[in-house]
Design a protein around this motif. Structure first.
Motif, mmCIF file in Angstrom:
data_model
loop_
_atom_site.group_PDB
_atom_site.id
_atom_site.type_symbol
_atom_site.label_atom_id
_atom_site.label_comp_id
_atom_site.label_asym_id
_atom_site.label_seq_id
_atom_site.Cartn_x
_atom_site.Cartn_y
_atom_site.Cartn_z
ATOM 1 N N ALA A 1 80.477 27.440 47.232
ATOM 2 C CA ALA A 1 80.506 26.985 48.629
ATOM 3 C C ALA A 1 81.894 26.488 49.013
ATOM 4 O O ALA A 1 82.395 26.797 50.101
ATOM 5 N N ASP A 2 82.517 25.725 48.127
ATOM 6 C CA ASP A 2 83.871 25.234 48.409
ATOM 7 C C ASP A 2 84.834 26.399 48.619
ATOM 8 O O ASP A 2 85.699 26.357 49.493
ATOM 9 N N ALA A 3 84.669 27.442 47.829
ATOM 10 C CA ALA A 3 85.523 28.628 47.960
ATOM 11 C C ALA A 3 85.243 29.361 49.269
ATOM 12 O O ALA A 3 86.164 29.865 49.917
ATOM 13 N N LEU A 4 83.970 29.422 49.669
ATOM 14 C CA LEU A 4 83.616 30.112 50.912
ATOM 15 C C LEU A 4 84.267 29.467 52.133
ATOM 16 O O LEU A 4 84.517 30.141 53.132
ATOM 17 N N LEU B 1 85.639 37.884 51.616
ATOM 18 C CA LEU B 1 84.314 38.184 51.083
ATOM 19 C C LEU B 1 83.343 38.474 52.222
ATOM 20 O O LEU B 1 83.233 37.683 53.169
ATOM 21 N N ILE B 2 82.637 39.608 52.125
ATOM 22 C CA ILE B 2 81.661 39.928 53.156
ATOM 23 C C ILE B 2 80.226 39.959 52.622
ATOM 24 O O ILE B 2 79.283 39.837 53.386
ATOM 25 N N THR C 1 83.795 32.682 58.310
ATOM 26 C CA THR C 1 83.667 33.661 59.393
ATOM 27 C C THR C 1 83.726 35.107 58.902
ATOM 28 O O THR C 1 83.767 36.028 59.711
ATOM 29 N N SER C 2 83.749 35.316 57.589
ATOM 30 C CA SER C 2 83.836 36.682 57.076
ATOM 31 C C SER C 2 82.541 37.185 56.442
ATOM 32 O O SER C 2 82.263 38.385 56.478
ATOM 33 N N LEU C 3 81.741 36.302 55.880
ATOM 34 C CA LEU C 3 80.535 36.716 55.167
ATOM 35 C C LEU C 3 79.530 37.327 56.139
ATOM 36 O O LEU C 3 79.189 36.710 57.148
ATOM 37 N N THR C 4 79.074 38.538 55.820
ATOM 38 C CA THR C 4 78.080 39.184 56.677
ATOM 39 C C THR C 4 76.719 39.298 55.993
ATOM 40 O O THR C 4 75.706 39.451 56.661
ATOM 41 N N LEU D 1 82.912 41.967 47.870
ATOM 42 C CA LEU D 1 81.545 41.820 47.373
ATOM 43 C C LEU D 1 81.558 41.018 46.080
ATOM 44 O O LEU D 1 82.354 41.302 45.185
ATOM 45 N N LEU D 2 80.684 40.037 46.012
ATOM 46 C CA LEU D 2 80.529 39.240 44.796
ATOM 47 C C LEU D 2 79.047 39.124 44.478
ATOM 48 O O LEU D 2 78.274 38.580 45.265
ATOM 49 N N ASP D 3 78.657 39.643 43.319
ATOM 50 C CA ASP D 3 77.271 39.594 42.868
ATOM 51 C C ASP D 3 77.190 38.631 41.687
ATOM 52 O O ASP D 3 77.690 38.918 40.609
ATOM 53 N N LEU D 4 76.586 37.476 41.922
ATOM 54 C CA LEU D 4 76.407 36.466 40.874
ATOM 55 C C LEU D 4 74.938 36.268 40.519
ATOM 56 O O LEU D 4 74.578 35.254 39.916
#
Length: 140
Positions: free
Chosen positions: A36-39, A45-46, A71-74, A19-22
């Protein structure tokens, strides 16, 4: 945005953060590009909250492009980023391809009827989305 770049660089190698809250960090479009580049390479990260960051069309394009690979972010929050129908089109294009997102929060933007149409068209083919937040978007 130095801080966003530092976080993004860490995300590229981190394998445990889920989880990342920015929200409300003023990362803007440049910071959104870094994230975005990191994603594109991060697979742990979900949940990501980018609300209240004024990421604009340029930033949304970058995030939407990353969603085509990730394929991991939900769960993704883009709440209150002053997004309009052009930004909605970018998000919709990503939703047509992405198969991991189950929740997207787009509330408190300015999608309007045109943006709602774009999102609705994407919903017709999305196979993973189960929760969509569109509150306060002037969709009429």
């Amino acid at each position: 945005p130095e801080g966003a770049k530092e976080i993004a660089d860490a995300l590229k190698v981190n394998t445990s953060l889920t989880l990342l809250d920015l929200c409300e960090n003023g990362i803007g479009p440049d910071g959104a590009k870094e994230i975005a580049d990191a994603l594109k390479v991060n697979s742990s990260l979900i949940e990501l909250d980018l609300g209240w960051n004024k990421i604009a069309l340029e930033g949304v394009k970058e995030i939407a492009d990353a969603l085509k690979f990730n394929t991991s972010l939900t769960s993704l929050s883009l709440k209150s980023n002053e997004l309009g129908h052009e930004e909605a089109k970018e998000v919709a294009d990503a939703l047509r391809i992405n198969t991991s997102l189950t929740e997207i929060l787009l509330g408190y933007n300015y999608l309007g009827p045109e943006g709602a149409r774009e999102i609705a068209d994407a919903l017709k083919v999305s196979t993973s989305l189960t929760s969509l937040h569109l509150g306060s978007n002037h969709i009429e």
